[in-house]
Design a protein around this motif. Structure first.
Motif, PDB file in Angstrom:
ATOM      1  N   UNK A   5       6.821 -91.366 -76.463  1.00 36.22           N
ATOM      2  CA  UNK A   5       6.263 -90.076 -76.038  1.00 36.22           C
ATOM      3  C   UNK A   5       6.888 -89.697 -74.689  1.00 36.22           C
ATOM      4  N   UNK A   6       8.222 -89.482 -74.659  1.00 35.92           N
ATOM      5  CA  UNK A   6       8.878 -89.240 -73.364  1.00 35.92           C
ATOM      6  C   UNK A   6       8.382 -87.996 -72.646  1.00 35.92           C
ATOM      7  N   UNK A   7       8.078 -86.930 -73.383  1.00 40.18           N
ATOM      8  CA  UNK A   7       7.599 -85.708 -72.731  1.00 40.18           C
ATOM      9  C   UNK A   7       6.256 -85.958 -72.046  1.00 40.18           C
ATOM     10  N   UNK A   8       5.384 -86.716 -72.723  1.00 40.16           N
ATOM     11  CA  UNK A   8       4.094 -87.067 -72.118  1.00 40.16           C
ATOM     12  C   UNK A   8       4.298 -87.967 -70.905  1.00 40.16           C
ATOM     13  N   UNK A   9       5.263 -88.896 -71.005  1.00 41.61           N
ATOM     14  CA  UNK A   9       5.544 -89.803 -69.888  1.00 41.61           C
ATOM     15  C   UNK A   9       5.978 -89.022 -68.649  1.00 41.61           C
ATOM     16  N   UNK A  10       6.771 -87.973 -68.847  1.00 42.91           N
ATOM     17  CA  UNK A  10       7.210 -87.130 -67.733  1.00 42.91           C
ATOM     18  C   UNK A  10       6.010 -86.489 -67.051  1.00 42.91           C
ATOM     19  N   UNK A  11       5.077 -85.976 -67.855  1.00 48.27           N
ATOM     20  CA  UNK A  11       3.882 -85.329 -67.311  1.00 48.27           C
ATOM     21  C   UNK A  11       3.051 -86.332 -66.510  1.00 48.27           C
ATOM     22  N   UNK A  12       2.881 -87.538 -67.063  1.00 50.25           N
ATOM     23  CA  UNK A  12       2.081 -88.561 -66.380  1.00 50.25           C
ATOM     24  C   UNK A  12       2.737 -88.955 -65.061  1.00 50.25           C
ATOM     25  N   UNK A  13       4.060 -89.140 -65.065  1.00 51.29           N
ATOM     26  CA  UNK A  13       4.764 -89.500 -63.829  1.00 51.29           C
ATOM     27  C   UNK A  13       4.572 -88.425 -62.766  1.00 51.29           C
TER      28      UNK A  13
END
Length: 354
Positions: A5-13
């Protein structure tokens, strides 16, 4: 695993105010996008490269990544992406260019019902107008941006809201925004988040130690614009306290960082503050990317790494003849005659898009 879930990971970061995690995700995304040849993954990767570069103040790298992302979108017929471009124009501070893009993005977001893009446009307007010292306009935009409380970008709008509200005399609103910002940044515990919250606290309280705390935290952060703004805000506070000698040190540092990175609006603000102390700011640095189009910047950066015209053409989905035509324009604009000389040009060192 976040790689699924790279897009979600970007948001979390981003929500954790963690630029180091963001950089690691970007590195993986670029590698995965190149290896898989997936236009969707590669466009996401390039957009994140541009976004990350804008946030650390690397305008040249952001321009190059945007140029490649747009070339890929054109080649595959994909819809336009705006958020990385909004982040670049906001931090760069060119008023008309930024306002035009904000209007375009807002129209697109309204048409397609994309709340996050609307929030990006409001954040961009808040940053732009704080840089331009148009605090009433920044206040309106920051209020709108923080209204999207379910989106991570509302957190990014909070320091803009604090600054604009303080400058407009809306101290209760600034204190409320600071409370929300403090809650978010203390939960993450990153140097970047704590530093930004500290300078926002300095704005609200007028306590010198808060500005010093901001500088201490942000020395560990890769976000040059935030570090420079901490120096700028501290310098402004010192000048208003009548400490002319002390304020010049921080205002000079802010101007050197901001002008050196090509962050024009905030650099002018720092220069204006310096002039108010009786000191003239040095001329802003000349950047290679100011002389070239976005696509020319990307071609020049690729060629500077040793890429052939055929390799550049394949990367940008254009013909080798078109690459050569761009190179002739690049050489003419920069006053050089060979590919080898590109390696010695400022702003053309290889970045994460390689």
């Amino acid at each position: 695993m976040w790689i699924h879930r790279p897009a979600l990971a970007v948001v979390v970061a981003a929500d954790l105010w963690d630029p180091h995690a963001h950089a690691a995700i970007i590195e993986w995304l670029v590698k995965a996008g190149r290896e898989s040849a997936s236009p969707l993954v590669l466009r996401l990767a390039l957009a994140q490269v541009a976004s990350g570069a804008a946030l650390i103040g690397d305008v040249g790298q952001a321009i190059a990544a945007i140029a490649e992302e747009e070339a890929l979108a054109d080649a595959t017929g994909g819809p336009p992406v705006y958020y990385h471009r909004l982040q670049l124009v906001a931090i760069r501070g060119r008023r008309q260019e930024a306002l035009d893009l904000i209007e375009t993005a807002t129209t697109a977001a309204t048409t397609h019902g994309t709340g996050q893009l609307v929030a990006n446009a409001h954040w961009a307007a808040a940053v732009l107008n704080n840089g331009l010292a148009d605090y009433p306009a920044a206040l309106i935009a920051a209020r709108q941006g923080t209204a999207y409380d379910d989106l991570f970008l509302s957190g990014f709008c909070l320091p803009e809201l604090v600054e604009a509200a303080v400058r407009c005399g809306e101290y209760d609103e600034a204190a409320t925004a600071l409370e929300a910002l403090t809650e978010r940044t203390e939960a993450s515990g990153t140097a970047t988040g704590l530093g930004i919250a500290a300078y926002a606290r300095g704005l609200v309280t007028g306590v010198e130690d808060h500005y010093r705390e901001a500088l201490e935290h942000l020395e560990e952060s890769p976000l040059l614009p935030s570090r420079a703004r901490a120096h700028l805000l501290y310098g402004e506070w010192l000048r208003r306290e009548g400490r002319r000698k002390d304020c010049r040190v921080h205002l000079r540092t802010a101007h050197e960082l901001l002008s050196g990175a090509g962050l024009e609006a905030f650099a002018r603000r720092a220069a204006d503050e310096l002039r108010a102390t009786g000191e003239k700011a040095r001329n802003q640095s000349t950047h290679t990317y100011n002389q070239l189009t976005m696509q020319e910047v990307h071609i020049a950066r690729l060629v500077a790494t040793g890429a052939t015209s055929n390799e550049v053409a394949a990367r940008l989905f254009i013909s080798p003849r078109t690459v050569e035509a761009h190179l002739r324009n690049i050489f003419r604009k920069l006053g050089i005659t060979s590919r080898r000389q590109l390696r010695d040009q400022p702003d053309l060192s290889p970045g994460q898009t390689s």
